[in-house]
Design an enzyme around this catalytic site. Sequence first.
Site, PDB file in Angstrom:
ATOM      1  N   ARG A  16      63.852  47.081  44.374  1.00 36.33           N
ATOM      2  CA  ARG A  16      65.010  47.565  43.609  1.00 36.33           C
ATOM      3  C   ARG A  16      64.822  49.032  43.236  1.00 36.33           C
ATOM      4  O   ARG A  16      63.722  49.464  42.875  1.00 36.33           O
ATOM      5  CB  ARG A  16      65.212  46.706  42.351  1.00 36.33           C
ATOM      6  N   HIS A  20      64.484  55.659  54.177  1.00 37.38           N
ATOM      7  CA  HIS A  20      64.887  54.475  53.424  1.00 37.38           C
ATOM      8  C   HIS A  20      66.377  54.279  53.545  1.00 37.38           C
ATOM      9  O   HIS A  20      67.152  55.233  53.655  1.00 37.38           O
ATOM     10  CB  HIS A  20      64.475  54.570  51.957  1.00 37.38           C
ATOM     11  N   HIS A  36      69.587  52.630  51.490  1.00 37.70           N
ATOM     12  CA  HIS A  36      70.087  52.095  50.224  1.00 37.70           C
ATOM     13  C   HIS A  36      71.042  50.944  50.556  1.00 37.70           C
ATOM     14  O   HIS A  36      71.959  51.120  51.372  1.00 37.70           O
ATOM     15  CB  HIS A  36      70.902  53.143  49.455  1.00 37.70           C
TER      16      HIS A  36
HETATM   17  P1  DGP Z   1      67.343  59.423  48.098  1.00 37.38           P
HETATM   18  O1  DGP Z   1      68.079  60.287  47.110  1.00 37.38           O
HETATM   19  O2  DGP Z   1      68.246  58.919  49.219  1.00 37.38           O
HETATM   20  O3  DGP Z   1      66.069  60.088  48.609  1.00 37.38           O
HETATM   21  O4  DGP Z   1      66.920  58.125  47.283  1.00 37.38           O
HETATM   22  C1  DGP Z   1      65.704  57.991  46.629  1.00 37.38           C
HETATM   23  C2  DGP Z   1      65.862  56.830  45.672  1.00 37.38           C
HETATM   24  O5  DGP Z   1      64.571  56.409  45.309  1.00 37.38           O
HETATM   25  C3  DGP Z   1      66.584  57.172  44.368  1.00 37.38           C
HETATM   26  O6  DGP Z   1      67.777  56.387  44.287  1.00 37.38           O
HETATM   27  C4  DGP Z   1      65.613  56.798  43.268  1.00 37.38           C
HETATM   28  C5  DGP Z   1      64.590  55.949  43.988  1.00 37.38           C
HETATM   29  N1  DGP Z   1      63.213  56.092  43.491  1.00 37.38           N
HETATM   30  C6  DGP Z   1      62.529  57.243  43.341  1.00 37.38           C
HETATM   31  N2  DGP Z   1      61.301  56.982  42.892  1.00 37.38           N
HETATM   32  C7  DGP Z   1      61.208  55.637  42.767  1.00 37.38           C
HETATM   33  C8  DGP Z   1      60.165  54.759  42.345  1.00 37.38           C
HETATM   34  O7  DGP Z   1      59.051  55.155  41.983  1.00 37.38           O
HETATM   35  N3  DGP Z   1      60.448  53.426  42.345  1.00 37.38           N
HETATM   36  C9  DGP Z   1      61.661  52.943  42.734  1.00 37.38           C
HETATM   37  N4  DGP Z   1      61.818  51.623  42.700  1.00 37.38           N
HETATM   38  N5  DGP Z   1      62.660  53.733  43.146  1.00 37.38           N
HETATM   39  C10 DGP Z   1      62.427  55.068  43.146  1.00 37.38           C
END
Ligand code: DGP
Length: 113
Positions: free
Chosen positions: A29, A100, A102
């Site tokens: 998540r 990644h 979403h």
């Molecule tokens: P993007 O902007 O497409 O690179 O999405 C990166 C996403 O990763 C953003 O929605 C927040 C999420 N994110 C960043 N750091 C962490 C983390 O440490 N744990 C989790 N679960 N999500 C994270």
Amino acid sequence: MSDCIFCKIVKGEIPSTNVYKDEQVTAFRDINPAAPTHILIVPNRHIDSVNMMIPEDEPLVGRLFSVARQLAEKEGIAEDGYRLVVNTNAGAGQTVFHLHMHLLGGRQMRALG
Ligand code: DGP
């Protein structure tokens, strides 16, 4: 990549709410959800972004879609609909440079553009 936050999540070195794991893919998540369901689906092997994909990565990237489909079903959003987003590079809003996808759902999405 030793300093990559998603590599650390894949290896279990930092906490995450995992919802799926196999030998190729991990899903967890998002820490900052933009929708009631907001899951990140990542390849276990580090790839910076779509720009760094090679032809041999095609089955792995296909697997991200299959896992997204399964998770959408499990989350109960498959019928209403969901959005799959892959940001590539800073201009598109990519902040974590480990490829990644979403998976977003559980609310009405606005049209793109
Ligand atoms: P993007 O902007 O497409 O690179 O999405 C990166 C996403 O990763 C953003 O929605 C927040 C999420 N994110 C960043 N750091 C962490 C983390 O440490 N744990 C989790 N679960 N999500 C994270």
